[in-house]
Enzyme design. Structure first.
Site, PDB file in Angstrom:
ATOM      1  CE  LYS A 104      -3.445   4.915   0.228  1.00 10.46           C
ATOM      2  NZ  LYS A 104      -2.137   4.387   0.132  1.00 10.46           N
TER       3      LYS A 104
ATOM      4  CG  HIS B 137      -4.082  10.315  -0.144  1.00  8.91           C
ATOM      5  ND1 HIS B 137      -2.563  10.112  -0.353  1.00  8.91           N
ATOM      6  CD2 HIS B 137      -4.296   9.843   1.241  1.00  8.91           C
ATOM      7  CE1 HIS B 137      -2.012   9.402   0.850  1.00  8.91           C
ATOM      8  NE2 HIS B 137      -3.262   9.362   1.704  1.00  8.91           N
TER       9      HIS B 137
ATOM     10  CE1 TYR C 221       0.710   7.660   2.542  1.00  5.05           C
ATOM     11  CE2 TYR C 221       1.445   5.374   1.949  1.00  5.05           C
ATOM     12  CZ  TYR C 221       0.354   6.204   2.517  1.00  5.05           C
ATOM     13  OH  TYR C 221      -0.809   6.069   2.787  1.00  5.05           O
TER      14      TYR C 221
ATOM     15  CG  ASP D 238      -1.823   1.257   1.212  1.00  6.44           C
ATOM     16  OD1 ASP D 238      -3.015   1.192   0.532  1.00  6.44           O
ATOM     17  OD2 ASP D 238      -1.598   2.304   1.809  1.00  6.44           O
TER      18      ASP D 238
END
Length: 321
Positions: free
Chosen positions: A73, A106, A44, A39
């Site tokens: 996302k 997201h 990130y 994921d």
């Protein structure tokens, strides 16, 4: 379109807040430990390193691309339809793959566009170098973003699309206009935030549900968004069950998440925890255990834009009532 329960592994490896220098090695180790569900997200900031780890695992013969379920996302700054494919293609390039198994919106938050060549990931602040940096909202209807997400499926870039951090009202609305129905709802959920009604609603729409932060406070302590005392793993009911079933408290909480019908994506930066978090399929919790853990609910949300946007970015922007 809905994700079949046996298509996406119920336990995934969450990649939020894993240091870039550790990411490739941790991804390869996770795949070696048996993980097939990763994921990820543009925000990130480590997708290129995730891609390195995937390549290492494939080169070592640990898996093929087809063995993996890769989720990413769409970040908030790419909500305008003309930027959705650009964002997806950047993620694909960073991960080193030609399709995603799942691509999620997201947040239901549209922010002003920041070109990839200017700053990536763009994060929350539009102009971080200015004297008065701001989080700048862009009035983009979620329906327009969804149409562009649907186009990604039609182009073969993604297999499934879905949403994160939606509430019940947004989910009802999405289901009314979606030509390609969402396959997944990803939400924060753990024993302190069971979100039972939202999970039930999603399941009534035949949406699969993924719980992020399934162990609760741990990921938020270092961000000063939670205290160590808020750890669900120290609750007596969890400790008692763990002793009885001869499992760790984390395994008990993750088993609760899977047994209630959600996928879970625990994050760890410790190799020894990888196998522990995955080893939850050879025992079951009783109905009484499930109820006792669910009764820990206190509607405690750790990841709340209505709180952290104001504290960190100077903008009050709640998305939950």
């Amino acid at each position: 379109m809905s994700v079949k329960q046996d298509a996406m592994p119920a336990v995934g490896f969450g990649l939020w807040k894993i240091d870039k220098s550790d990411t490739a090695g941790m991804v390869c180790q996770a795949i070696k430990a048996g993980y097939r569900h990763l994921d990820s997200a543009a925000d990130y900031g480590n997708e290129a390193e995730v891609g390195d780890g995937i390549r290492q695992a494939i080169e070592q013969g640990l898996c093929t691309r087809q063995d993996l379920w890769l989720t990413s996302k769409l970040w908030n700054t790419f909500h305008r339809p003309e930027h959705v494919r650009e964002a997806c293609e950047k993620t694909l390039a960073d991960l080193g793959v030609d399709y995603l198994d799942l691509y999620l919106v997201h947040f239901p938050i549209a922010l002003k566009y920041v070109p990839i060549g200017e700053r990536y990931p763009p994060e929350w602040i539009f102009n971080p170098d200015d004297d008065n940096p701001e989080m700048v909202v862009d009035p983009v209807p979620l329906s327009e973003t969804w149409r562009a997400m649907e186009a990604l499926v039609q182009a073969g870039l993604v297999r499934n699309i879905g949403v994160c951090n939606y509430n019940s009202a947004l989910l009802h609305d999405l289901m009314a206009y979606a030509s390609i129905k969402p396959a997944m709802l990803q939400i924060e959920s753990h024993p302190y935030l069971t979100q039972a009604r939202l999970v039930r609603l999603a399941q009534s729409y035949e949406l699969a549900v993924t719980a992020f932060s399934p162990l609760g406070a741990g990921s938020y302590v270092e961000l000063e968004m939670a205290s160590q005392q808020e750890s669900v793993l120290g609750q007596s009911v969890v400790l008692d069950i763990a002793r009885r079933v001869q499992r760790t408290p984390a395994q008990v909480v993750l088993r609760w998440g899977v047994q209630r019908g959600t996928a879970v994506i625990p994050k760890t930066s410790r190799v020894e925890r990888l196998a522990e978090n995955l080893a939850i399929f050879d025992f079951e919790l009783s109905d009484d255990d499930m109820v006792a853990i669910s009764e820990l609910n206190r509607n405690r949300r750790f990841n709340d834009p209505g709180t952290f946007c104001e504290q960190a970015f100077g903008r009050f922007y709640p998305i939950y009532d």
